[in-house]
Design a protein around this motif. Structure first.
Motif, mmCIF file in Angstrom:
data_model
loop_
_atom_site.group_PDB
_atom_site.id
_atom_site.type_symbol
_atom_site.label_atom_id
_atom_site.label_comp_id
_atom_site.label_asym_id
_atom_site.label_seq_id
_atom_site.Cartn_x
_atom_site.Cartn_y
_atom_site.Cartn_z
ATOM 1 N N PHE A 83 0.856 -1.182 0.000
ATOM 2 C CA PHE A 83 0.000 0.000 0.000
ATOM 3 C C PHE A 83 0.890 1.230 0.000
ATOM 4 N N SER A 84 0.323 2.335 -0.423
ATOM 5 C CA SER A 84 1.048 3.609 -0.449
ATOM 6 C C SER A 84 0.758 4.382 0.825
ATOM 7 N N LEU A 85 1.751 5.115 1.292
ATOM 8 C CA LEU A 85 1.563 5.956 2.475
ATOM 9 C C LEU A 85 1.039 7.313 2.027
ATOM 10 N N ASN A 86 -0.181 7.597 2.395
ATOM 11 C CA ASN A 86 -0.807 8.878 2.083
ATOM 12 C C ASN A 86 -1.963 9.082 3.055
ATOM 13 N N LEU A 87 -2.675 10.176 2.871
ATOM 14 C CA LEU A 87 -3.773 10.486 3.783
ATOM 15 C C LEU A 87 -4.937 9.523 3.635
ATOM 16 N N HIS A 88 -5.081 8.898 2.474
ATOM 17 C CA HIS A 88 -6.136 7.891 2.315
ATOM 18 C C HIS A 88 -5.873 6.685 3.214
ATOM 19 N N LEU A 89 -4.605 6.289 3.329
ATOM 20 C CA LEU A 89 -4.261 5.187 4.234
ATOM 21 C C LEU A 89 -4.604 5.546 5.669
ATOM 22 N N LEU A 90 -4.359 6.803 6.054
ATOM 23 C CA LEU A 90 -4.646 7.228 7.418
ATOM 24 C C LEU A 90 -6.142 7.142 7.721
ATOM 25 N N SER A 91 -6.958 7.606 6.813
ATOM 26 C CA SER A 91 -8.405 7.538 7.040
ATOM 27 C C SER A 91 -8.895 6.095 7.063
ATOM 28 N N SER A 92 -8.331 5.238 6.223
ATOM 29 C CA SER A 92 -8.719 3.821 6.230
ATOM 30 C C SER A 92 -8.321 3.143 7.532
ATOM 31 N N MET A 93 -7.156 3.499 8.064
ATOM 32 C CA MET A 93 -6.716 2.903 9.322
ATOM 33 C C MET A 93 -7.637 3.300 10.473
ATOM 34 N N PHE A 94 -8.019 4.556 10.549
ATOM 35 C CA PHE A 94 -8.896 4.994 11.633
ATOM 36 C C PHE A 94 -10.269 4.338 11.528
ATOM 37 N N ALA A 95 -10.744 4.132 10.306
ATOM 38 C CA ALA A 95 -12.022 3.440 10.136
ATOM 39 C C ALA A 95 -11.911 1.983 10.590
ATOM 40 N N ALA A 96 -10.776 1.329 10.270
ATOM 41 C CA ALA A 96 -10.582 -0.054 10.697
ATOM 42 C C ALA A 96 -10.420 -0.150 12.217
ATOM 43 N N VAL A 97 -9.801 0.869 12.834
ATOM 44 C CA VAL A 97 -9.645 0.876 14.294
ATOM 45 C C VAL A 97 -11.012 0.846 14.968
ATOM 46 N N VAL A 98 -11.937 1.639 14.480
ATOM 47 C CA VAL A 98 -13.291 1.659 15.066
ATOM 48 C C VAL A 98 -13.948 0.289 14.953
ATOM 49 N N THR A 99 -13.778 -0.368 13.812
ATOM 50 C CA THR A 99 -14.382 -1.688 13.615
ATOM 51 C C THR A 99 -13.840 -2.706 14.613
ATOM 52 N N TYR A 100 -12.507 -2.785 14.725
ATOM 53 C CA TYR A 100 -11.912 -3.761 15.634
ATOM 54 C C TYR A 100 -12.154 -3.391 17.096
ATOM 55 N N LEU A 101 -12.265 -2.104 17.390
ATOM 56 C CA LEU A 101 -12.570 -1.695 18.756
ATOM 57 C C LEU A 101 -13.958 -2.171 19.170
ATOM 58 N N VAL A 102 -14.907 -2.067 18.271
ATOM 59 C CA VAL A 102 -16.256 -2.563 18.568
ATOM 60 C C VAL A 102 -16.238 -4.067 18.806
ATOM 61 N N ILE A 103 -15.440 -4.798 18.032
ATOM 62 C CA ILE A 103 -15.341 -6.254 18.216
ATOM 63 C C ILE A 103 -14.759 -6.590 19.586
ATOM 64 N N LEU A 104 -13.699 -5.875 20.002
ATOM 65 C CA LEU A 104 -13.102 -6.135 21.315
ATOM 66 C C LEU A 104 -14.076 -5.810 22.446
ATOM 67 N N ILE A 105 -14.834 -4.744 22.288
ATOM 68 C CA ILE A 105 -15.809 -4.387 23.329
ATOM 69 C C ILE A 105 -16.880 -5.465 23.437
ATOM 70 N N GLN A 106 -17.300 -6.011 22.315
ATOM 71 C CA GLN A 106 -18.276 -7.092 22.357
ATOM 72 C C GLN A 106 -17.705 -8.326 23.051
ATOM 73 N N PHE A 107 -16.441 -8.651 22.789
ATOM 74 C CA PHE A 107 -15.798 -9.764 23.483
ATOM 75 C C PHE A 107 -15.713 -9.497 24.983
ATOM 76 N N MET A 108 -15.451 -8.239 25.357
ATOM 77 C CA MET A 108 -15.355 -7.898 26.772
ATOM 78 C C MET A 108 -16.692 -8.152 27.478
ATOM 79 N N PHE A 109 -17.783 -7.695 26.890
ATOM 80 C CA PHE A 109 -19.090 -7.912 27.513
ATOM 81 C C PHE A 109 -19.452 -9.396 27.538
ATOM 82 N N ALA A 110 -19.084 -10.124 26.491
ATOM 83 C CA ALA A 110 -19.362 -11.565 26.474
ATOM 84 C C ALA A 110 -18.574 -12.285 27.557
ATOM 85 N N GLU A 111 -17.318 -11.868 27.770
ATOM 86 C CA GLU A 111 -16.503 -12.489 28.816
ATOM 87 C C GLU A 111 -17.073 -12.192 30.198
ATOM 88 N N ARG A 112 -17.520 -10.972 30.414
ATOM 89 C CA ARG A 112 -18.093 -10.625 31.720
ATOM 90 C C ARG A 112 -19.412 -11.357 31.950
#
Length: 374
Positions: A338-367
């Protein structure tokens, strides 16, 4: 030559100190005796083997919850990434002769802006590590061991990305100089006074300047190609590690905010890790985007050199230069993944939100599973 100013002397001292840090972490090849290179390589390999062995023994001995698994994952990612960089740089230092280093060199300059960038990125790192060390007794044994094991590799990866940013900044300075020379030439050729400037002979006399700019553009493209060769593999691993760090620390920040009583230290620490990762990734992507934009601006300026009054040889040279800018773009990639540019930065932040939601769901399931079993 004028003697350097105090600002230039201070800038050179900062860059020299940063160079020594890179050499200590084995992040760049250096003109050192071979026995020192071997000693440095063996010391780092012993450190990595100790960390991996301790993690394996500790993982089999104790049961881990999700937080523990995340820390083991980050420990593995950071140490393995640092180990790959150490092995690659050590092999390059052993293989290449000491007077034939194939690395882009920025530390012989004394640019205050480059030195300020180093200080602006290192100071937040020092602040976060101070929080880690000053509040270590308040943490559990697992958290203390995680910070202790990952501290050298975590610092090394951040120093490597700062090193990459400095190299791109230095090349961008040269690109801006070439763009300025091209603007001057385009302005002179666009002038209609005196009338002799409209004759074909005048344009033929300016071909040597166009050839010089064409060679300069080719040299700049070669510099970007060297940056891709030197940093491509390490950029790929660092971006993967930084993505995992951003996701995990965002998850821990969410957990700490929900914990009562609120632990201010833990919140500030996670915010510090997130800020450093976001700052370094944003700076890297922004400067790489600037390189691409400057290359496109140079391509647009070349169209102003086309003159109907010029000879066929002159216009063919301008067309060849224009084609060169279309095919040789100033683009920084991570091993062409992939190329390093501002499009990569926006894609990374969007992916962070997705994986963060998955981890939060795992946290509630574990509790919920613990509550039902209790």
């Amino acid at each position: 030559m004028f003697p350097p100013t105090r600002v230039q002397v201070a800038s050179r001292a900062v860059l020299k100190l940063f160079h020594l840090i890179l050499v200590a972490f084995c992040l760049r090849s250096s003109r050192l005796p071979r026995w020192i290179l071997w000693l440095r390589f063996l010391c780092w390999m012993c450190f990595f083997i100790t960390i991996w062995a301790h993690s394996i023994i500790y993982g089999h001995k104790y049961d881990c919850n999700m937080d523990c698994l995340l820390r083991h994952m980050l420990t593995f990612f950071q140490t393995v990434s640092h180990a790959i960089i150490v092995v690659c740089n050590s092999l390059q230092g052993f293989r290449v002769l000491q007077n034939q280093m194939e690395e882009v060199i920025v530390f012989e300059t004394s640019d205050p802006w480059v030195a300020f960038t180093v200080m602006a990125m290192i100071l937040p790192i020092c602040g976060v590590e101070y929080l880690v060390c000053s509040n270590a007794p308040k943490n559990s044994f697992r958290v203390r061991m995680y910070h202790l094991k990952t501290l050298p590799s975590h610092l090394a990866l951040q120093m490597k990305i700062i090193f990459f940013i400095l190299e791109v900044m230095e090349v961008n300075i040269r690109v801006r100089q070439a763009k300025h020379q091209l603007q001057i030439l385009a302005r002179e050729l666009s002038s209609r006074w005196p009338q002799c400037k409209q004759r074909p002979e005048y344009f033929d006399q300016q071909t040597y300047r166009i050839k010089a700019l064409k060679r300069r553009y080719n040299e700049l493209y070669y510099l970007f190609d060297r940056i891709n060769c030197c940093f491509g593999g390490s950029l790929l691993t660092i971006i993967i590690v930084f993505f995992a760090l951003f996701v995990c620390n965002s998850y821990w920040l969410f957990v700490d905010v929900r914990t009562r009583p609120l632990r201010i230290y833990a919140v500030l620490l996670n915010l510090g890790f997130i800020f450093n990762v976001a700052l370094q990734m944003s700076a890297a992507c922004w400067h790489c985007q600037q390189s691409y934009n400057l290359g496109r601006q140079i391509g647009c300026l070349i169209s102003k050199l086309v003159k109907p009054q010029g000879s066929k040889r002159y216009n063919d040279l301008v067309s060849e230069f224009s084609l060169q800018t279309l095919h040789q773009r100033f683009e920084v990639t991570a091993k062409d993944f992939f190329s390093l540019n501002l499009h990569l930065l926006s894609s990374m932040f969007a992916a962070v939100v997705t994986y963060l939601v998955i981890l939060i769901q795992f946290m509630f399931a574990e509790r919920n599973s613990k509550g039902n079993s209790g």
